[in-house]
Motif scaffolding. Structure first.
Motif, short mmCIF file in Angstrom:
data_model
loop_
_atom_site.label_atom_id
_atom_site.label_comp_id
_atom_site.label_asym_id
_atom_site.label_seq_id
_atom_site.Cartn_x
_atom_site.Cartn_y
_atom_site.Cartn_z
N GLU A 133 -4.04 3.87 4.26
CA GLU A 133 -3.70 4.63 3.88
C GLU A 133 -3.65 4.84 2.10
O GLU A 133 -4.13 5.62 1.45
CB GLU A 133 -2.02 4.78 3.96
N ALA A 134 -3.84 3.31 1.71
CA ALA A 134 -4.00 3.28 0.10
C ALA A 134 -5.54 3.42 0.04
O ALA A 134 -5.70 4.14 -1.06
CB ALA A 134 -3.66 1.84 -0.03
N GLU A 136 -7.21 5.76 1.52
CA GLU A 136 -7.61 7.11 1.52
C GLU A 136 -6.90 7.76 0.51
O GLU A 136 -7.74 8.89 0.09
CB GLU A 136 -6.72 7.56 2.89
N LYS A 137 -5.62 7.32 -0.04
CA LYS A 137 -5.15 7.90 -1.14
C LYS A 137 -6.28 7.69 -2.47
O LYS A 137 -6.26 8.54 -3.37
CB LYS A 137 -3.84 7.46 -1.66
N ALA A 140 -9.06 10.07 -2.12
CA ALA A 140 -8.48 11.54 -2.54
C ALA A 140 -8.20 11.70 -3.77
O ALA A 140 -8.01 13.02 -4.22
CB ALA A 140 -7.82 11.67 -1.11
N ALA A 141 -7.49 10.65 -4.43
CA ALA A 141 -6.78 11.02 -5.59
C ALA A 141 -7.83 11.51 -6.85
O ALA A 141 -9.12 11.19 -7.06
CB ALA A 141 -6.31 9.58 -6.07
N ALA A 148 -1.44 11.79 -9.02
CA ALA A 148 -2.27 11.08 -7.83
C ALA A 148 -2.69 9.89 -8.03
O ALA A 148 -2.67 8.82 -7.12
CB ALA A 148 -3.44 12.09 -7.59
N GLU A 151 0.17 7.73 -7.30
CA GLU A 151 0.46 7.39 -5.82
C GLU A 151 -0.38 6.38 -5.43
O GLU A 151 -0.03 5.70 -4.31
CB GLU A 151 0.45 8.76 -5.15
N ALA A 152 -1.63 6.62 -5.69
CA ALA A 152 -2.62 5.66 -5.03
C ALA A 152 -2.37 4.01 -5.56
O ALA A 152 -2.74 3.26 -4.55
CB ALA A 152 -4.16 6.15 -5.63
N ALA A 155 0.27 2.87 -3.32
CA ALA A 155 0.09 2.92 -1.94
C ALA A 155 -0.65 1.56 -1.90
O ALA A 155 -0.35 0.66 -0.89
CB ALA A 155 -0.85 3.78 -1.65
#
Length: 170
Positions: A133-134, A136-137, A140-141, A148, A151-152, A155
């Motif tokens: 998930e980290a 992916e974030k 995507a960030a 964003a 959040e990354a 994560a």
């Protein structure tokens, strides 16, 4: 004043030592063997026969010593074996009790181990999920979006904490 007249004890009359008696009966051949074992090689048949005869005598000397050793140690060996036999049933019973105790706790220990392995597997699965998930974030960030990026990073830190927890589960 008793030092002048020591008390008589068994063996106090200094009986002959069987080793000394055996050695004495082979003394002449032992001395002759020492003459032949000075490093000089045998050069003729007469010398060969003399050395062969001495070797045969030295073999008899060794066999006599081994026979004497066996005779001298046989009573000690019998006492030693009897003492081993005396302890054996109690030692076997202690081993039997140990085995029963191991069997008594075995099922519980297996269950505990399986539970621990399951918890460890779950912790690693959670760590791997958090890492994915980290990642992916992070992909995507938006590089220009501060929220964003935060959040990354959160994560990523959560994934590291999950991995520490998984390692601690070991």
């Amino acid at each position: 004043m008793n030092d002048m007249n020591p008390r008589a004890v068994v063996g106090g009359n200094n009986p002959p030592d069987p080793i000394d008696e055996i050695n004495a009966s082979f003394e002449a051949d032992r001395e002759e063997a020492a003459n032949w074992t000075d490093g000089a090689p045998v050069e003729n048949e007469a010398q060969m026969k003399a050395v062969d005869a001495l070797r045969k005598s030295m073999r008899e000397w060794r066999l006599s010593l081994e026979k004497g050793q066996k005779a001298a140690t046989a009573p000690l060996r019998a006492v030693y074996q009897a003492e081993l036999d005396r302890w054996k049933p109690t030692i076997e019973d202690a081993k039997r009790i140990e085995g029963c105790l191991v069997s008594t706790v075995d099922a519980f220990k297996r269950k505990l181990k399986a539970e621990k392995e399951a918890a460890e597997r779950a912790a690693w699965e959670a760590a791997n999920k958090a890492r994915r998930e980290a990642e992916e974030k992070a992909r995507a960030a938006d590089a220009s979006n501060l929220e964003a990026q935060r959040e990354a990073q959160a994560a990523k830190e959560a994934a590291m904490e999950a991995e520490k927890a998984a390692q601690a589960a070991k």
